[in-house]
Design a protein around this motif. Structure first.
Motif, short mmCIF file in Angstrom:
data_model
loop_
_atom_site.label_atom_id
_atom_site.label_comp_id
_atom_site.label_asym_id
_atom_site.label_seq_id
_atom_site.Cartn_x
_atom_site.Cartn_y
_atom_site.Cartn_z
N LEU A 146 -64.67 -57.79 -8.51
CA LEU A 146 -63.63 -58.71 -8.98
C LEU A 146 -63.03 -58.15 -10.26
CD1 LEU A 146 -65.31 -62.25 -8.77
CD2 LEU A 146 -64.38 -60.86 -6.93
N GLU A 190 -61.27 -59.45 -13.31
CA GLU A 190 -61.13 -60.80 -13.85
C GLU A 190 -60.12 -60.87 -14.98
OE1 GLU A 190 -65.62 -61.47 -14.24
OE2 GLU A 190 -64.79 -63.36 -13.52
N LYS A 216 -56.88 -65.85 -11.70
CA LYS A 216 -58.27 -65.85 -12.17
C LYS A 216 -58.90 -64.47 -11.95
CE LYS A 216 -62.32 -67.55 -13.38
NZ LYS A 216 -62.57 -67.99 -14.76
N HIS A 260 -59.56 -59.12 -5.92
CA HIS A 260 -60.62 -58.33 -5.29
C HIS A 260 -60.10 -57.85 -3.95
CE1 HIS A 260 -61.01 -62.37 -3.61
NE2 HIS A 260 -61.38 -61.73 -2.52
N HIS A 290 -56.87 -59.62 -2.33
CA HIS A 290 -56.72 -61.06 -2.58
C HIS A 290 -56.53 -61.30 -4.07
CE1 HIS A 290 -59.00 -62.09 1.37
NE2 HIS A 290 -57.72 -61.85 1.58
N VAL A 309 -56.44 -64.22 -6.58
CA VAL A 309 -56.93 -65.60 -6.57
C VAL A 309 -56.40 -66.37 -7.78
CG1 VAL A 309 -59.01 -67.06 -6.48
CG2 VAL A 309 -59.04 -64.77 -5.44
N PHE A 331 -61.16 -73.61 -13.20
CA PHE A 331 -61.18 -72.92 -11.89
C PHE A 331 -62.21 -73.59 -10.99
CE2 PHE A 331 -60.54 -69.31 -9.16
CZ PHE A 331 -61.75 -69.14 -8.52
N ASP A 332 -63.41 -73.87 -11.58
CA ASP A 332 -64.50 -74.42 -10.77
C ASP A 332 -64.14 -75.79 -10.21
OD1 ASP A 332 -67.06 -72.90 -12.84
OD2 ASP A 332 -66.01 -72.20 -11.05
N ILE A 376 -61.62 -75.13 -7.26
CA ILE A 376 -62.20 -74.56 -6.02
C ILE A 376 -62.54 -75.66 -5.03
CG2 ILE A 376 -64.46 -73.76 -5.17
CD1 ILE A 376 -64.40 -71.41 -6.69
N VAL A 426 -54.09 -68.15 -2.91
CA VAL A 426 -54.52 -66.75 -2.83
C VAL A 426 -53.41 -65.95 -2.15
CG1 VAL A 426 -56.27 -65.09 -2.06
CG2 VAL A 426 -56.94 -67.44 -2.68
N SER A 480 -58.99 -71.72 3.65
CA SER A 480 -60.22 -71.85 2.84
C SER A 480 -60.56 -70.54 2.15
CB SER A 480 -61.40 -72.21 3.77
OG SER A 480 -61.79 -71.04 4.52
N THR A 497 -62.88 -67.37 1.95
CA THR A 497 -63.49 -66.68 3.10
C THR A 497 -64.94 -66.29 2.83
OG1 THR A 497 -62.81 -64.49 2.31
CG2 THR A 497 -61.25 -65.68 3.73
N THR A 498 -65.42 -66.57 1.60
CA THR A 498 -66.86 -66.37 1.33
C THR A 498 -67.36 -67.68 0.71
OG1 THR A 498 -66.51 -65.54 -0.91
CG2 THR A 498 -66.53 -63.91 0.86
N PRO A 499 -68.67 -67.88 0.69
CA PRO A 499 -69.19 -69.14 0.13
C PRO A 499 -68.57 -69.43 -1.24
CG PRO A 499 -70.97 -67.82 1.05
CD PRO A 499 -69.73 -66.98 1.13
N TRP A 547 -52.79 -70.22 1.41
CA TRP A 547 -52.72 -68.77 1.62
C TRP A 547 -51.27 -68.32 1.67
CZ3 TRP A 547 -56.24 -65.02 1.27
CH2 TRP A 547 -57.59 -65.40 1.24
N1 7B1 Z 1 -61.96 -64.07 -0.35
S1 7B1 Z 1 -61.32 -65.33 -1.12
O1 7B1 Z 1 -61.10 -66.40 -0.16
O2 7B1 Z 1 -60.16 -64.90 -1.87
C1 7B1 Z 1 -62.49 -65.94 -2.27
C2 7B1 Z 1 -63.69 -66.43 -1.79
C3 7B1 Z 1 -64.65 -66.94 -2.66
C4 7B1 Z 1 -64.40 -66.94 -4.00
O3 7B1 Z 1 -65.18 -67.35 -5.04
C5 7B1 Z 1 -64.47 -67.07 -6.13
N2 7B1 Z 1 -64.98 -67.31 -7.37
C6 7B1 Z 1 -64.40 -66.77 -8.49
O4 7B1 Z 1 -63.39 -66.12 -8.42
C7 7B1 Z 1 -65.07 -67.02 -9.83
C8 7B1 Z 1 -64.76 -66.17 -10.88
C9 7B1 Z 1 -65.37 -66.39 -12.11
C10 7B1 Z 1 -66.27 -67.47 -12.30
C11 7B1 Z 1 -66.56 -68.30 -11.22
C12 7B1 Z 1 -65.97 -68.08 -9.97
N3 7B1 Z 1 -63.28 -66.55 -5.86
C13 7B1 Z 1 -63.22 -66.45 -4.48
C14 7B1 Z 1 -62.24 -65.96 -3.62
#
Ligand code: 7B1
Ligand code: ZN
Length: 261
Positions: A67, A69, A91, A94, A119, A121, A131-132, A135, A143, A197, A199-201, A209
């Motif tokens: 990532l 950041e 944020k 990646h 991606h 984000v 951010f939290d 989510i 994204v 959504s 794509t990872t937990p 999107w």
């Molecule tokens: N492949 S995805 O769908 O773009 C995708 C999937 C899961 C993700 O979890 C996070 N968490 C943070 O960025 C984060 C960054 C810093 C602190 C906490 C969280 N970003 C995501 C993007």
């Protein structure tokens, strides 16, 4: 005995319905975008993307991807317009890629796979405080997805590629500054957009999107540098970070909209 069995069955069904609600399952990502089934929406304006390279902070290997950041405490790196009602702050960005060139992207276009997908984000800073929080909220995230195809070396990406050996292992970070992600946005701003959504937990269904129609190009050596990263921390068995993409999810009753810029 019959009552106990019935009680057990009711609990089991209830638990499954509860899980379906949490993970949704009605708007999961990624998907295959079938261009002929997308709806041209003339109300979709061009995206307004503005990034400040001085917001770039560090690169972190989190064991899924790496990532890059950004400092989201100011309003300098934002995206708005297009399908977005508010402005969203960058944020992190990646990538997802494959072990071989015939796989790697998470989204596909008429089943066409790209060797990698970027991606960017962003979170809805007008509606949420962090951010939290975003989510886990409807319209919390936006994204931008950009496909990468193999060809000419991407000069803008090289600065990032040169930093990757410093984050080879899971949980490693390195300071990384003055990088402008705008160099990875295609010159053609046409896109598809759909509700989906992460794509990872935690795979929460909080993402608008925006998938850019045109890919950017990068070189074989640059993709090899991605593949030299590790899923595993220092001292553990070496596992190359490859094939970090999710299997495609059902479209369910969603419509993919397209721009006609
Ligand atoms: N492949 S995805 O769908 O773009 C995708 C999937 C899961 C993700 O979890 C996070 N968490 C943070 O960025 C984060 C960054 C810093 C602190 C906490 C969280 N970003 C995501 C993007
Ligand atoms: Zn991703």
């Amino acid at each position: 005995l019959v009552n106990m069995t019935l009680f057990f069955l009711v609990c089991l069904l209830d638990q499954q319905s509860w899980q379906t609600q949490i993970q949704g399952g009605s708007r999961q990502s990624p998907i295959d975008i079938r261009s002929s089934e997308s709806v041209h929406d003339p109300q979709l304006t061009p995206l307004s993307i503005s990034y400040d390279p001085s917001d770039c902070l560090q690169i972190w290997n989190n064991g899924y991807s790496f990532l890059v950041e950004f400092d989201d405490s100011k309003d300098n790196s934002v995206v708005s317009g297009g399908p977005l009602e508010n402005h969203y702050k960058l944020k992190q960005f990646h990538f997802h890629w494959g072990a071989e060139n015939n796989r790697g992207s998470e989204h596909t276009i008429n089943s066409l796979v790209y060797p990698a997908e970027l991606h960017l984000v962003h979170w809805n800073a007008e509606k949420f405080r962090t951010f939290d929080e975003a989510i886990f909220s409807e319209n919390g995230l936006a994204v931008i997805g950009v496909f990468l195809k193999l060809g000419r070396k991407h000069d803008g990406l090289q600065k990032l590629v040169n930093a990757l050996p410093a984050v080879k292992y899971k949980d490693s970070t390195v300071e990384f500054s003055n990088f402008n992600p705008s160099c990875m946005i295609p010159s053609c701003l046409d896109y598809w957009t759909y509700p989906g959504s992460l794509t990872t937990p935690p795979q929460t269904e909080s993402v608008t999107w925006v998938i850019m129609k045109k890919p950017i190009e990068f070189g074989d050596d640059q993709l090899s540098a991605f593949r030299s990263l590790l899923f595993t921390p220092f001292g553990e068995k070496l596992e190359n970070m490859v094939d970090n993409f999710r299997q495609q999810q059902p479209l369910m009753n969603r419509v993919v909209r397209a721009t006609i810029l």
